[in-house]
Structures are given as structure tokens and as C-alpha cells.
Motif scaffolding. Sequence first.
Motif, PDB file in Angstrom:
ATOM      1  N   PHE A 190      31.508-115.500 -34.095  1.00  0.00           N
ATOM      2  CA  PHE A 190      31.838-114.630 -34.940  1.00  0.00           C
ATOM      3  C   PHE A 190      32.646-115.071 -36.098  1.00  0.00           C
ATOM      4  O   PHE A 190      32.598-114.656 -37.347  1.00  0.00           O
ATOM      5  N   LYS A 191      33.763-115.731 -35.990  1.00  0.00           N
ATOM      6  CA  LYS A 191      34.626-116.247 -36.708  1.00  0.00           C
ATOM      7  C   LYS A 191      33.951-117.310 -37.695  1.00  0.00           C
ATOM      8  O   LYS A 191      34.017-117.614 -38.891  1.00  0.00           O
ATOM      9  N   ASP A 192      32.932-118.178 -37.136  1.00  0.00           N
ATOM     10  CA  ASP A 192      32.034-119.039 -38.109  1.00  0.00           C
ATOM     11  C   ASP A 192      31.289-118.115 -39.022  1.00  0.00           C
ATOM     12  O   ASP A 192      31.028-118.858 -40.123  1.00  0.00           O
ATOM     13  N   ILE A 193      30.613-117.176 -38.644  1.00  0.00           N
ATOM     14  CA  ILE A 193      29.661-116.658 -39.517  1.00  0.00           C
ATOM     15  C   ILE A 193      30.488-115.668 -40.354  1.00  0.00           C
ATOM     16  O   ILE A 193      30.033-115.591 -41.753  1.00  0.00           O
ATOM     17  N   ASN A 194      31.613-114.915 -39.960  1.00  0.00           N
ATOM     18  CA  ASN A 194      32.217-114.128 -40.945  1.00  0.00           C
ATOM     19  C   ASN A 194      31.592-113.228 -41.918  1.00  0.00           C
ATOM     20  O   ASN A 194      31.865-113.661 -43.058  1.00  0.00           O
ATOM     21  N   ASN A 195      30.526-112.343 -41.333  1.00  0.00           N
ATOM     22  CA  ASN A 195      29.932-111.698 -42.830  1.00  0.00           C
ATOM     23  C   ASN A 195      30.169-110.195 -42.293  1.00  0.00           C
ATOM     24  O   ASN A 195      31.093-109.948 -41.409  1.00  0.00           O
ATOM     25  N   GLU A 196      29.509-109.273 -42.879  1.00  0.00           N
ATOM     26  CA  GLU A 196      29.870-108.101 -42.911  1.00  0.00           C
ATOM     27  C   GLU A 196      29.708-107.474 -41.511  1.00  0.00           C
ATOM     28  O   GLU A 196      30.535-106.665 -40.968  1.00  0.00           O
ATOM     29  N   TYR A 197      28.582-107.809 -40.912  1.00  0.00           N
ATOM     30  CA  TYR A 197      28.333-107.298 -39.509  1.00  0.00           C
ATOM     31  C   TYR A 197      29.348-107.888 -38.378  1.00  0.00           C
ATOM     32  O   TYR A 197      29.703-107.247 -37.767  1.00  0.00           O
ATOM     33  N   THR A 198      29.743-108.948 -38.610  1.00  0.00           N
ATOM     34  CA  THR A 198      30.518-109.730 -37.404  1.00  0.00           C
ATOM     35  C   THR A 198      32.243-108.966 -37.852  1.00  0.00           C
ATOM     36  O   THR A 198      32.786-108.672 -37.015  1.00  0.00           O
ATOM     37  N   GLY A 199      32.156-108.516 -39.229  1.00  0.00           N
ATOM     38  CA  GLY A 199      33.493-108.005 -39.501  1.00  0.00           C
ATOM     39  C   GLY A 199      33.525-106.673 -38.825  1.00  0.00           C
ATOM     40  O   GLY A 199      34.574-106.200 -38.325  1.00  0.00           O
ATOM     41  N   TRP A 200      32.276-105.809 -38.855  1.00  0.00           N
ATOM     42  CA  TRP A 200      32.239-104.588 -38.225  1.00  0.00           C
ATOM     43  C   TRP A 200      32.616-104.559 -36.815  1.00  0.00           C
ATOM     44  O   TRP A 200      33.290-103.821 -36.241  1.00  0.00           O
ATOM     45  N   GLN A 205      36.193-103.264 -32.383  1.00  0.00           N
ATOM     46  CA  GLN A 205      36.984-103.782 -30.922  1.00  0.00           C
ATOM     47  C   GLN A 205      38.243-104.472 -31.170  1.00  0.00           C
ATOM     48  O   GLN A 205      38.846-104.963 -30.169  1.00  0.00           O
ATOM     49  N   LYS A 206      38.905-104.294 -32.328  1.00  0.00           N
ATOM     50  CA  LYS A 206      40.186-104.742 -32.705  1.00  0.00           C
ATOM     51  C   LYS A 206      41.258-104.275 -31.863  1.00  0.00           C
ATOM     52  O   LYS A 206      42.226-105.288 -31.306  1.00  0.00           O
ATOM     53  N   ASN A 207      41.193-103.041 -31.427  1.00  0.00           N
ATOM     54  CA  ASN A 207      42.348-102.588 -30.290  1.00  0.00           C
ATOM     55  C   ASN A 207      42.123-103.293 -28.984  1.00  0.00           C
ATOM     56  O   ASN A 207      43.139-103.653 -28.413  1.00  0.00           O
ATOM     57  N   TRP A 208      41.005-103.624 -28.406  1.00  0.00           N
ATOM     58  CA  TRP A 208      40.898-104.369 -27.254  1.00  0.00           C
ATOM     59  C   TRP A 208      41.361-105.892 -27.375  1.00  0.00           C
ATOM     60  O   TRP A 208      42.129-106.310 -26.624  1.00  0.00           O
ATOM     61  N   LEU A 209      40.881-106.363 -28.595  1.00  0.00           N
ATOM     62  CA  LEU A 209      41.318-107.767 -28.989  1.00  0.00           C
ATOM     63  C   LEU A 209      43.013-107.897 -28.772  1.00  0.00           C
ATOM     64  O   LEU A 209      43.577-108.933 -28.461  1.00  0.00           O
ATOM     65  N   HIS A 239      44.461-118.242 -29.044  1.00  0.00           N
ATOM     66  CA  HIS A 239      44.097-118.949 -30.562  1.00  0.00           C
ATOM     67  C   HIS A 239      42.563-118.297 -31.078  1.00  0.00           C
ATOM     68  O   HIS A 239      42.543-118.001 -32.177  1.00  0.00           O
ATOM     69  N   ILE A 240      41.700-118.362 -30.045  1.00  0.00           N
ATOM     70  CA  ILE A 240      40.395-118.067 -30.527  1.00  0.00           C
ATOM     71  C   ILE A 240      40.341-116.531 -31.055  1.00  0.00           C
ATOM     72  O   ILE A 240      39.934-116.147 -32.062  1.00  0.00           O
ATOM     73  N   ILE A 241      41.142-115.606 -30.125  1.00  0.00           N
ATOM     74  CA  ILE A 241      41.302-114.074 -30.596  1.00  0.00           C
ATOM     75  C   ILE A 241      41.754-113.946 -31.974  1.00  0.00           C
ATOM     76  O   ILE A 241      41.394-113.272 -32.939  1.00  0.00           O
ATOM     77  N   ARG A 242      43.096-114.927 -32.187  1.00  0.00           N
ATOM     78  CA  ARG A 242      43.719-114.563 -33.326  1.00  0.00           C
ATOM     79  C   ARG A 242      42.702-115.150 -34.428  1.00  0.00           C
ATOM     80  O   ARG A 242      42.851-114.401 -35.808  1.00  0.00           O
ATOM     81  N   ASN A 243      42.354-116.181 -34.185  1.00  0.00           N
ATOM     82  CA  ASN A 243      41.206-116.674 -35.175  1.00  0.00           C
ATOM     83  C   ASN A 243      40.211-115.852 -35.664  1.00  0.00           C
ATOM     84  O   ASN A 243      40.127-115.559 -36.788  1.00  0.00           O
ATOM     85  N   ALA A 244      39.804-115.006 -34.687  1.00  0.00           N
ATOM     86  CA  ALA A 244      38.633-113.869 -35.188  1.00  0.00           C
ATOM     87  C   ALA A 244      39.249-112.716 -35.809  1.00  0.00           C
ATOM     88  O   ALA A 244      38.444-112.416 -36.780  1.00  0.00           O
ATOM     89  N   LEU A 245      40.399-112.326 -35.288  1.00  0.00           N
ATOM     90  CA  LEU A 245      41.011-111.132 -36.082  1.00  0.00           C
ATOM     91  C   LEU A 245      41.345-111.607 -37.350  1.00  0.00           C
ATOM     92  O   LEU A 245      41.347-110.717 -38.347  1.00  0.00           O
ATOM     93  N   ALA A 246      41.726-112.763 -37.718  1.00  0.00           N
ATOM     94  CA  ALA A 246      42.287-113.264 -39.113  1.00  0.00           C
ATOM     95  C   ALA A 246      41.167-113.133 -40.099  1.00  0.00           C
ATOM     96  O   ALA A 246      41.308-113.102 -41.166  1.00  0.00           O
ATOM     97  N   THR A 247      39.750-113.045 -39.727  1.00  0.00           N
ATOM     98  CA  THR A 247      38.752-112.831 -40.470  1.00  0.00           C
ATOM     99  C   THR A 247      38.658-111.340 -40.925  1.00  0.00           C
ATOM    100  O   THR A 247      38.053-111.139 -42.247  1.00  0.00           O
TER     101      THR A 247
END
Length: 272
Positions: A190-200, A205-209, A239-247
Motif C-alpha cells: 500500500f505504501k509503494d502504490i500510494n494512490n487514492e484507493y490505498t489512501g482510503w 483502518q487508521k485507528n486500528w493501525l 516502521h512499516i505501520i508508520r511508513n504506511a500511515l505517512a502516506t
Amino acid sequence: MPEYDLLMELNRKEVFGEEISDAEKSSAISAFLGCRLSADEVRAFRQRMHINPTSDRLYPYFFLPPFDSGKKRRLIQGYLPKTTLLYANHYELEILRLLSCYAPDHPSAKEMLNATLNRLQDAGFGTSRTQNEEMAVGICVLRLLAAARPDYTDWLNRLLVPLGELFLSFGPGQAAVQQGIPVFYLLMAFKDINNEYTGWLLNTQKNWLLNLLRRGWITGTLSNGKLSEADTFNVMYKHIIRNALATLPEFDGIERHEIYVNPQDNRCYCHI
């Protein structure tokens, strides 16, 4: 096998945000191109797997991972695969991903990439017709496409939709594998792709993450003094979680929230 260790280390550096020098990239290109399988090695592997050597599209053409006394090793983010299907495809596709990043114009790298993309299109990994580790191979394909063919949007979407539906069903616990899917490997994609759908998906799921990011996780040593190999990857998971949320725009600057190991309890934390 040194190439497997190299693959693990380069991906660890990516996740931890550490610089990878041009010299390291050049050395990696040589190492990976140098471990390309011969035609005889590919044929021998297919015979061991009892698959048709000419028509099979499920297994690699160019690279095979080590089998330590018949045992599989962990994927780049720590998941221990159950099937040779995931184990072998993960290794080949992650090598091709790095070659696409480090040497996109190298003739041999281009040849292997094109042949593998044709194989993957026929195999149909990660679609709604697949499940468990065959579905998980779709994550490997996503990461390869994000690096080498980000303009293949139709293919990306065919993979993202079923994997995204699964992702929305994950939670609330810490389990690194849910419904046969390595959760943190999917977050890397998801972090690699970082498009509108992965952002959604990530926003949903941000509260769980965030809860996962805030919890204290053991880092390998259990209360009985024994080492849990799987838990040695927990710092990487943070770090993976933080990287994904950083998008996500609302988490701009989240890297300022340090991930650390508390020496008093040997647990890793991120105060956010």
C-alpha cells in the motif's frame, strides 16, 4: 545463500529509511544477476515440483530461494511462508523489483522482467478467484508493478480490490497474519502504490493501525528467556505501520515520532 541475506538487508534499509549507497546498489545488481538460474536448474526444479516444464506459469523462471535443510526462510518482512508457491515467487519478484529500481535499463533485467510479467498475467495471482497464500502472492505482484509498471492501472486495481476488501476485515488484534495474508507485507505494498484507493483503505483502518503502533511489543526474548524469531521483526513492523500511515496527509511528519526499544522491558514502542 548470500543473495537472500542481501535481499533481506536492502528491504530492511528501505523500511527503516536508511540510505542505500550507489556502491551498494551496484553490488546488489551484480549479485542478483549472477544468481540467475540456468535452464537446467529451472528444469530440475520443475521436475521436483512435478509440474509441466513448458506450460507452467505458477513458479519462477529465473530465481529460486534457499531451502535450508528443506526448510523455508522468512519473507522480507518476517512472515514464514507455508507454501513453496509463495516462497519461490516472493524471492523472484522481490529481486526483480530491486533490479527494476536499481538497473531499469539493464538488458538482462528487462528481459527477465518482461518474461515474468507475462507469466504473472497468465497465473492470475491475487485475484478474487484465489485465496490464502496464492492470494498473498498478489502482494508480491503489487510491489513489482508499483516499482516497474505503475502505469498498469487495470492490473493494479484487479489486485487491489480483493486484497483491499480483506484488509478492511482485519483487526482488532496484533496478529501478523490474518485470513492467510501477511498484514505488514500488504502495508508495504500500500505504501509503494500510494494512490487514492490505498489512501482510503488506510484512512478507514487508521485507528486500528494507530493502536498497533502505540502498543508495546516484545522484541524477541520471551518471559521464559527463550528467543521468539517471529517477534524479532516487531520493530520492523512498527516502521512499516508508520511508513504506511505517512502516506496520509493528516500524518505528515509522523516520522518524528520515534520507534524505540525500552531497555527495561525489551518492548518496542512508538509514542504518538
